[in-house]
Design a protein around this motif. Structure first.
Motif, PDB file in Angstrom:
ATOM      1  N   LEU A 209       0.831  -1.209   0.000  1.00  0.00           N
ATOM      2  CA  LEU A 209       0.000   0.000   0.000  1.00  0.00           C
ATOM      3  C   LEU A 209       0.868   1.264   0.000  1.00  0.00           C
ATOM      4  CD1 LEU A 209      -2.805   1.296   0.145  1.00  0.00           C
ATOM      5  CD2 LEU A 209      -2.752   0.996   2.623  1.00  0.00           C
ATOM      6  N   GLY A 210       1.921   1.244   0.801  1.00  0.00           N
ATOM      7  CA  GLY A 210       2.816   2.407   0.867  1.00  0.00           C
ATOM      8  C   GLY A 210       3.460   2.681  -0.481  1.00  0.00           C
ATOM      9  N   GLY A 211       3.949   1.635  -1.125  1.00  0.00           N
ATOM     10  CA  GLY A 211       4.598   1.798  -2.431  1.00  0.00           C
ATOM     11  C   GLY A 211       3.609   2.273  -3.481  1.00  0.00           C
ATOM     12  N   LEU A 212       2.407   1.722  -3.415  1.00  0.00           N
ATOM     13  CA  LEU A 212       1.370   2.094  -4.369  1.00  0.00           C
ATOM     14  C   LEU A 212       1.003   3.578  -4.212  1.00  0.00           C
ATOM     15  CD1 LEU A 212      -0.679   1.162  -6.502  1.00  0.00           C
ATOM     16  CD2 LEU A 212      -2.145   0.325  -4.664  1.00  0.00           C
ATOM     17  N   CYS A 213       0.876   4.006  -2.964  1.00  0.00           N
ATOM     18  CA  CYS A 213       0.547   5.423  -2.711  1.00  0.00           C
ATOM     19  C   CYS A 213       1.652   6.329  -3.235  1.00  0.00           C
ATOM     20  CB  CYS A 213       0.369   5.672  -1.215  1.00  0.00           C
ATOM     21  SG  CYS A 213      -1.120   4.936  -0.569  1.00  0.00           S
ATOM     22  N   SER A 214       2.871   5.882  -3.065  1.00  0.00           N
ATOM     23  CA  SER A 214       4.008   6.675  -3.523  1.00  0.00           C
ATOM     24  C   SER A 214       3.975   6.810  -5.058  1.00  0.00           C
ATOM     25  CB  SER A 214       5.286   5.979  -3.050  1.00  0.00           C
ATOM     26  OG  SER A 214       6.410   6.630  -3.523  1.00  0.00           O
ATOM     27  N   LEU A 215       3.736   5.700  -5.736  1.00  0.00           N
ATOM     28  CA  LEU A 215       3.650   5.729  -7.202  1.00  0.00           C
ATOM     29  C   LEU A 215       2.505   6.647  -7.645  1.00  0.00           C
ATOM     30  CD1 LEU A 215       4.576   4.528  -9.955  1.00  0.00           C
ATOM     31  CD2 LEU A 215       2.974   2.656  -9.566  1.00  0.00           C
ATOM     32  N   ILE A 216       1.385   6.528  -6.955  1.00  0.00           N
ATOM     33  CA  ILE A 216       0.215   7.359  -7.266  1.00  0.00           C
ATOM     34  C   ILE A 216       0.562   8.833  -7.111  1.00  0.00           C
ATOM     35  CG2 ILE A 216      -2.047   8.044  -6.307  1.00  0.00           C
ATOM     36  CD1 ILE A 216      -2.603   5.010  -5.961  1.00  0.00           C
ATOM     37  N   LYS A 217       1.281   9.125  -6.073  1.00  0.00           N
ATOM     38  CA  LYS A 217       1.637  10.526  -5.824  1.00  0.00           C
ATOM     39  C   LYS A 217       2.460  11.103  -6.987  1.00  0.00           C
ATOM     40  CE  LYS A 217       4.298  13.567  -3.145  1.00  0.00           C
ATOM     41  NZ  LYS A 217       3.904  14.879  -2.997  1.00  0.00           N
ATOM     42  N   PHE A 218       3.457  10.340  -7.441  1.00  0.00           N
ATOM     43  CA  PHE A 218       4.314  10.882  -8.512  1.00  0.00           C
ATOM     44  C   PHE A 218       3.545  11.002  -9.826  1.00  0.00           C
ATOM     45  CE2 PHE A 218       7.654   9.061  -5.665  1.00  0.00           C
ATOM     46  CZ  PHE A 218       8.037  10.304  -5.177  1.00  0.00           C
ATOM     47  N   ILE A 219       2.667  10.050 -10.080  1.00  0.00           N
ATOM     48  CA  ILE A 219       1.890  10.113 -11.317  1.00  0.00           C
ATOM     49  C   ILE A 219       0.896  11.274 -11.240  1.00  0.00           C
ATOM     50  CG2 ILE A 219       0.180   8.847 -12.696  1.00  0.00           C
ATOM     51  CD1 ILE A 219       2.020   6.461 -12.510  1.00  0.00           C
ATOM     52  N   SER A 220       0.315  11.479 -10.071  1.00  0.00           N
ATOM     53  CA  SER A 220      -0.605  12.617  -9.907  1.00  0.00           C
ATOM     54  C   SER A 220       0.138  13.921 -10.153  1.00  0.00           C
ATOM     55  CB  SER A 220      -1.167  12.673  -8.489  1.00  0.00           C
ATOM     56  OG  SER A 220      -1.767  11.476  -8.179  1.00  0.00           O
ATOM     57  N   GLU A 221       1.353  13.999  -9.646  1.00  0.00           N
ATOM     58  CA  GLU A 221       2.150  15.227  -9.830  1.00  0.00           C
ATOM     59  C   GLU A 221       2.411  15.509 -11.306  1.00  0.00           C
ATOM     60  OE1 GLU A 221       4.826  15.433  -5.778  1.00  0.00           O
ATOM     61  OE2 GLU A 221       5.802  14.964  -7.681  1.00  0.00           O
ATOM     62  N   ILE A 222       2.635  14.444 -12.059  1.00  0.00           N
ATOM     63  CA  ILE A 222       2.888  14.634 -13.498  1.00  0.00           C
ATOM     64  C   ILE A 222       1.637  15.208 -14.157  1.00  0.00           C
ATOM     65  CG2 ILE A 222       3.386  13.438 -15.688  1.00  0.00           C
ATOM     66  CD1 ILE A 222       5.071  11.439 -13.966  1.00  0.00           C
ATOM     67  N   LEU A 223       0.486  14.750 -13.700  1.00  0.00           N
ATOM     68  CA  LEU A 223      -0.760  15.241 -14.302  1.00  0.00           C
ATOM     69  C   LEU A 223      -1.062  16.681 -13.897  1.00  0.00           C
ATOM     70  CD1 LEU A 223      -2.888  12.021 -13.997  1.00  0.00           C
ATOM     71  CD2 LEU A 223      -2.342  13.236 -16.116  1.00  0.00           C
TER      72      LEU A 223
END
Ligand SMILES: O=P(O)(O)O[C@@H]1[C@@H](OP(=O)(O)O)[C@H](OP(=O)(O)O)[C@H](O)[C@H](OP(=O)(O)O)[C@H]1OP(=O)(O)O
Ligand SMILES: Nc1ncnc2c1ncn2[C@@H]1O[C@H](COP(=O)(O)OP(=O)(O)O)[C@@H](O)[C@H]1O
Length: 373
Positions: free
Chosen positions: A263-277
């Motif tokens: 879950l922690g890793g997934l949230c981290s990935l989500i955060k970076f992808i959200s930032e790109i958007l």
């Protein structure tokens, strides 16, 4: 007729004398069963998938279809060997851009041998796993008919610094993808691939909402395969943006506990992808290691997520409290990553007092790796 997959980006590869997966023309992917418990684990996991009532249908779609096991001629020439028969996720894709993102700051299961833990710990430390909660295990980015794919070697991909990993997440959806990592990615396809109601971010969020609840499995060393087709995006067509979960050789029973590593890793990935958007043009290429680390500590997504869980008071907090007092190590591990200079010692003392197997893990992390601050 079985052949070597054209679009494999990580893992064991088939070759002369080398055991790896094969594909057929009907769209099946044959993954050789590892002889030890890893093979048995993966078969057991896939076999239980479709009948497991704890996995809702909308989540089942994130796993490759499983067609059982079959004896096939192994790629290394060693004769007939049992293989997992899976849906070939690359079927029908002409020039797919693919990224294998191994999720979790820790990639070994609690039952792993000391030798295996050391091997994984080294890879976790030397990659972005420990700092970001995920690493890029391998990737290929389609550039053009003339240039083909940009496909750095597996080892090179895994050794990318945290800043370079963030850069590669941008390059993945950019049109100006030359070989060097110094050009500023234009993120031309970010909104069509990462964004939108069926894009990568939305799929990752759906997966996250399940991982916030599910306590059936802990998926160590599992990857999210991210795929799309640039040529379709260029033609204004649906680029086939898709995520799939793969590699279940190290699945462990959840026993009522949230899979915090995943879950922690997934949230981290989500955060970076959200930032790109939200900021496709903000691409910092040169950041000093120290600034980078600071940024991660304060803003890594794993931490933020735990903060928001805490603030939201939605049961995860209680969970985490239990985890801490019950010596599970997950929370402490997060603390370790977050504030390596505070609180952790006390926690670790508690854990040491309880004298279970997880303490050994923490000791390893503490004694030899306290440079993460
Ligand atoms: O042997 P290596 O170095 O290729 O390591 C394999 C890893 O490849 P890597 O080089 O890290 O991309 C491989 O990682 P990827 O799937 O490529 O991310 C696995 O971790 C594999 O372990 P297992 O079969 O899941 O227990 C690893 O295989 P084992 O050697 O542990 O069986
Ligand atoms: N079902 C599949 N269809 C197509 N490609 C796959 C599939 N499963 C895995 N792959 C490819 O094989 C690579 C390694 O898969 P993985 O299951 O992690 O193997 P290993 O256990 O050898 O690491 C992935 O990065 C991906 O490129």
């Amino acid at each position: 007729m079985l052949k070597v997959p054209q679009h494999q980006v990580a893992g064991h590869e088939a070759g002369i004398g080398k055991l790896g997966p094969l594909v057929d023309e009907s769209g099946r992917f044959y993954k050789p069963l590892q002889g030890d418990e890893r093979g048995a684990n993966e078969v057991a996991f896939y076999s239980s998938l479709s009948t497991n009532s704890g996995i809702p249908e909308h989540i089942q779609r994130f796993f490759p279809t499983f067609y059982g096991t079959q004896l096939v001629e192994a790629s290394d020439g060693s004769g007939l060997l049992p293989h997992l028969v899976l849906e070939d996720l690359a079927l029908g894709r002409v020039n797919p851009s693919i990224m294998d993102v191994k999720i979790g700051s820790r990639t070994w299961a609690p039952e792993a041998s000391e030798k295996y833990i050391q091997k994984c710990l080294k890879k976790d430390r030397e990659s972005s796993s420990l700092s970001l909660g995920f690493r890029i295990s391998g990737l290929q980015i389609y550039r053009s008919k003339e240039l083909g794919f940009w496909k750095p070697g597996k080892k090179a991909a895994q050794k990318l610094s945290t800043e370079k990993v963030k850069l590669v997440l941008r390059r993945f959806v950019s049109s100006n993808t030359l070989n060097d990592l110094d050009s500023r990615p234009d993120c031309a396809f970010a909104s069509t691939v990462y964004g939108g109601s069926t894009g990568i971010l939305s799929q990752l969020l759906e997966l996250k909402s399940w991982f916030e609840d599910q306590t059936i499995f802990h998926l160590y060393s599992c990857s999210i395969l991210v795929m799309f087709e640039k040529e379709l995006a260029l033609k204004g067509k649906n680029p086939g943006a898709q995520i799939k979960l793969i590699d279940f050789a190290h699945v462990y029973e959840g026993r009522g506990v949230i899979d915090h590593y995943f879950l922690g890793g997934l949230c981290s990935l989500i955060k970076f992808i959200s930032e790109i958007l939200t900021a496709p043009n903000e691409c910092r290429i040169e950041v000093s290691a120290k600034a980078d680390q600071k940024n991660l500590t304060a803003d890594n997504g794993v931490v933020a997520d735990h903060k928001s869980h805490t603030a939201s008071d939605n049961g995860v907090v209680a969970d985490q409290k239990n985890l801490t007092v019950s010596d599970n190590g997950v929370v402490v591990d997060q603390k370790y990553l977050t504030n390596s200079d505070n609180g952790v010692v006390a926690d670790q003392k508690n854990l040491t007092a309880s004298n279970n197997g997880i303490i050994a893990d923490l000791k390893k992390l503490t004694d030899s790796d306290n440079g993460v601050s």
